[in-house]
Scaffold this motif. Structure first.
Motif, PDB file in Angstrom:
ATOM      1  N   TYR A 252       0.802  -1.228   0.000  1.00  0.00           N
ATOM      2  CA  TYR A 252       0.000   0.000   0.000  1.00  0.00           C
ATOM      3  C   TYR A 252       0.840   1.286   0.000  1.00  0.00           C
ATOM      4  O   TYR A 252       0.293   2.379  -0.184  1.00  0.00           O
ATOM      5  CB  TYR A 252      -0.914   0.032   1.230  1.00  0.00           C
ATOM      6  CG  TYR A 252      -1.852  -1.137   1.327  1.00  0.00           C
ATOM      7  CD1 TYR A 252      -2.943  -1.255   0.469  1.00  0.00           C
ATOM      8  CD2 TYR A 252      -1.640  -2.145   2.260  1.00  0.00           C
ATOM      9  CE1 TYR A 252      -3.811  -2.342   0.559  1.00  0.00           C
ATOM     10  CE2 TYR A 252      -2.499  -3.237   2.359  1.00  0.00           C
ATOM     11  CZ  TYR A 252      -3.585  -3.328   1.498  1.00  0.00           C
ATOM     12  OH  TYR A 252      -4.431  -4.404   1.579  1.00  0.00           O
ATOM     13  N   GLY A 253       2.150   1.173   0.213  1.00  0.00           N
ATOM     14  CA  GLY A 253       2.957   2.369   0.386  1.00  0.00           C
ATOM     15  C   GLY A 253       2.783   2.920   1.790  1.00  0.00           C
ATOM     16  O   GLY A 253       2.151   2.303   2.646  1.00  0.00           O
ATOM     17  N   SER A 254       3.325   4.093   2.042  1.00  0.00           N
ATOM     18  CA  SER A 254       3.266   4.668   3.390  1.00  0.00           C
ATOM     19  C   SER A 254       2.022   5.527   3.587  1.00  0.00           C
ATOM     20  O   SER A 254       1.406   5.994   2.623  1.00  0.00           O
ATOM     21  CB  SER A 254       4.516   5.509   3.654  1.00  0.00           C
ATOM     22  OG  SER A 254       4.599   6.570   2.727  1.00  0.00           O
ATOM     23  N   SER A 255       1.671   5.741   4.830  1.00  0.00           N
ATOM     24  CA  SER A 255       0.541   6.595   5.199  1.00  0.00           C
ATOM     25  C   SER A 255       1.073   7.945   5.685  1.00  0.00           C
ATOM     26  O   SER A 255       2.283   8.112   5.872  1.00  0.00           O
ATOM     27  CB  SER A 255      -0.252   5.929   6.326  1.00  0.00           C
ATOM     28  OG  SER A 255       0.460   6.034   7.543  1.00  0.00           O
ATOM     29  N   PRO A 256       0.191   8.912   5.952  1.00  0.00           N
ATOM     30  CA  PRO A 256       0.646  10.216   6.455  1.00  0.00           C
ATOM     31  C   PRO A 256       1.344  10.148   7.818  1.00  0.00           C
ATOM     32  O   PRO A 256       2.055  11.086   8.177  1.00  0.00           O
ATOM     33  CB  PRO A 256      -0.657  11.028   6.550  1.00  0.00           C
ATOM     34  CG  PRO A 256      -1.548  10.420   5.524  1.00  0.00           C
ATOM     35  CD  PRO A 256      -1.240   8.949   5.561  1.00  0.00           C
ATOM     36  N   ILE A 257       1.152   9.055   8.577  1.00  0.00           N
ATOM     37  CA  ILE A 257       1.794   9.004   9.899  1.00  0.00           C
ATOM     38  C   ILE A 257       3.067   8.164   9.888  1.00  0.00           C
ATOM     39  O   ILE A 257       3.696   7.985  10.925  1.00  0.00           O
ATOM     40  CB  ILE A 257       0.833   8.471  10.982  1.00  0.00           C
ATOM     41  CG1 ILE A 257       0.517   6.988  10.759  1.00  0.00           C
ATOM     42  CG2 ILE A 257      -0.412   9.314  11.062  1.00  0.00           C
ATOM     43  CD1 ILE A 257       0.021   6.288  12.011  1.00  0.00           C
ATOM     44  N   HIS A 258       3.466   7.659   8.733  1.00  0.00           N
ATOM     45  CA  HIS A 258       4.716   6.903   8.669  1.00  0.00           C
ATOM     46  C   HIS A 258       5.926   7.846   8.681  1.00  0.00           C
ATOM     47  O   HIS A 258       5.846   8.995   8.226  1.00  0.00           O
ATOM     48  CB  HIS A 258       4.755   6.017   7.418  1.00  0.00           C
ATOM     49  CG  HIS A 258       4.068   4.699   7.610  1.00  0.00           C
ATOM     50  ND1 HIS A 258       2.752   4.490   7.256  1.00  0.00           N
ATOM     51  CD2 HIS A 258       4.518   3.531   8.142  1.00  0.00           C
ATOM     52  CE1 HIS A 258       2.410   3.235   7.552  1.00  0.00           C
ATOM     53  NE2 HIS A 258       3.457   2.640   8.097  1.00  0.00           N
ATOM     54  N   ARG A 259       7.025   7.335   9.200  1.00  0.00           N
ATOM     55  CA  ARG A 259       8.264   8.113   9.294  1.00  0.00           C
ATOM     56  C   ARG A 259       9.065   7.879   8.008  1.00  0.00           C
ATOM     57  O   ARG A 259       9.774   6.886   7.871  1.00  0.00           O
ATOM     58  CB  ARG A 259       9.045   7.670  10.532  1.00  0.00           C
ATOM     59  CG  ARG A 259       8.248   7.824  11.825  1.00  0.00           C
ATOM     60  CD  ARG A 259       8.973   7.220  13.020  1.00  0.00           C
ATOM     61  NE  ARG A 259       8.180   7.352  14.245  1.00  0.00           N
ATOM     62  CZ  ARG A 259       8.570   6.909  15.445  1.00  0.00           C
ATOM     63  NH1 ARG A 259       9.752   6.316  15.576  1.00  0.00           N
ATOM     64  NH2 ARG A 259       7.779   7.057  16.495  1.00  0.00           N
ATOM     65  N   LYS A 260       8.965   8.824   7.106  1.00  0.00           N
ATOM     66  CA  LYS A 260       9.579   8.661   5.776  1.00  0.00           C
ATOM     67  C   LYS A 260      11.099   8.626   5.843  1.00  0.00           C
ATOM     68  O   LYS A 260      11.754   8.129   4.924  1.00  0.00           O
ATOM     69  CB  LYS A 260       9.149   9.817   4.852  1.00  0.00           C
ATOM     70  CG  LYS A 260       7.635  10.061   4.773  1.00  0.00           C
ATOM     71  CD  LYS A 260       6.880   8.867   4.232  1.00  0.00           C
ATOM     72  CE  LYS A 260       5.430   9.235   3.871  1.00  0.00           C
ATOM     73  NZ  LYS A 260       4.631   9.699   5.026  1.00  0.00           N
ATOM     74  N   SER A 261      11.672   9.146   6.917  1.00  0.00           N
ATOM     75  CA  SER A 261      13.129   9.166   7.048  1.00  0.00           C
ATOM     76  C   SER A 261      13.681   7.829   7.528  1.00  0.00           C
ATOM     77  O   SER A 261      14.907   7.626   7.524  1.00  0.00           O
ATOM     78  CB  SER A 261      13.553  10.256   8.037  1.00  0.00           C
ATOM     79  OG  SER A 261      12.913  10.082   9.299  1.00  0.00           O
ATOM     80  N   PHE A 262      12.815   6.902   7.896  1.00  0.00           N
ATOM     81  CA  PHE A 262      13.263   5.586   8.343  1.00  0.00           C
ATOM     82  C   PHE A 262      13.467   4.686   7.125  1.00  0.00           C
ATOM     83  O   PHE A 262      12.656   4.692   6.191  1.00  0.00           O
ATOM     84  CB  PHE A 262      12.253   4.958   9.312  1.00  0.00           C
ATOM     85  CG  PHE A 262      12.382   5.454  10.736  1.00  0.00           C
ATOM     86  CD1 PHE A 262      12.690   6.785  11.009  1.00  0.00           C
ATOM     87  CD2 PHE A 262      12.200   4.596  11.800  1.00  0.00           C
ATOM     88  CE1 PHE A 262      12.806   7.248  12.309  1.00  0.00           C
ATOM     89  CE2 PHE A 262      12.317   5.032  13.105  1.00  0.00           C
ATOM     90  CZ  PHE A 262      12.616   6.362  13.375  1.00  0.00           C
TER      91      PHE A 262
END
Length: 267
Positions: A252-262
């Motif tokens: 699904y890919g990431s959500s707005p609360i995922h930490r994109k820098s991880f």
């Protein structure tokens, strides 16, 4: 005055079980356990043994509370009047905020069972937090996944801790004398005396209470997010990088609360 009890020798084992079920752990229970231990019936002796085990567990819990008070009591003896324990939850997950708690405990008002929140089951953590809120002062602070991405998890954690202290201050009669921080680093740019305590959540009651408050508070936040983003099953993984969570990110890919820098979170 000596307490009056039934003549246990005239009662059946079933009646004794019913009588002793749910008794408070106190001096009376000590006497009852001793009386039952004198009974020659093996079934009654087993009941006595269970009661004595119950007493031993309570004694261990009391001893743990007292042991985990020792450092704070020494600090208070040296003039520190308001010693605050601080801990965080959520440094490692791939999603959701990092949450911190600041707690002022009264060392003379016991809250038995405090420990590192990771060692305590969810139901007990939640019960303990209700008792902590009733008997202590608690401040909660958080830093969002966006702040984690913007600054890094270390700086975001410090921000959450500062907010927890800020939210605690209005509840206090005086400014804190000392902050006890779980870990090996104090909070930068904070004009309050601090002491870092490695494994503090297993050594000091106020830090253990903060550990529980931070953990339960963060869990509730992530459970709320679980309703918004059911595909990631946050109620199970709480944002941590389980195999199931990684598979959901790949699908699904990431959500707005995922930490994109991880590293394991896609853009």
């Amino acid at each position: 005055m000596k307490m009056k009890y039934p003549d246990f020798k005239q009662l059946t084992i079933k009646e004794i079980k019913a009588y002793t079920k749910g008794l408070e752990v106190d001096a009376a229970l000590v006497e009852i356990a001793d009386l039952l231990a004198e009974d020659k019936r093996k079934g009654v002796q087993r009941i006595a043994k269970k009661l004595k085990n119950k007493l031993a567990k309570k004694e261990a819990v009391i001893a743990k509370w007292m042991n985990m008070n020792s450092l704070q009591e020494k600090l208070e003896a040296n003039g520190y009047q308001a010693v605050i324990g601080i801990d965080e939850a959520g440094r490692g997950p791939l999603a959701g905020p990092v949450v911190a708690a600041a707690v002022l405990l009264d060392t003379k008002t016991p809250i038995y069972g405090l420990d590192d929140s990771k060692k305590i089951k969810r139901e007990k953590r939640e019960r303990l937090l209700q008792e902590i809120k009733a008997k202590a002062k608690v401040g909660i602070g958080q830093a969002s996944s966006r702040e984690i991405d913007k600054y890094n998890i270390r700086e975001a954690t410090f921000a959450a801790m500062k907010r927890a202290v800020k939210n605690l201050l209005p509840q206090l009669e005086e400014k804190p004398d000392l902050l006890l921080i779980d870990g090996n680093t104090v909070i930068p740019d904070l004009k309050i005396d601090q002491k870092a305590v490695i494994d503090g959540d297993a050594k000091i009651n106020s830090i253990a209470a903060a550990s529980i408050a931070a953990k339960v508070s963060r869990d509730q936040i992530i459970f709320d997010y679980a309703d918004q983003y059911p595909e990631y099953n946050f109620k199970s993984n709480k944002g941590y990088g389980t195999a199931e969570h990684i598979a959901a990110l790949e699908e699904y890919g990431s959500s707005p609360i995922h930490r994109k820098s991880f590293a394991r979170v896609p853009e």
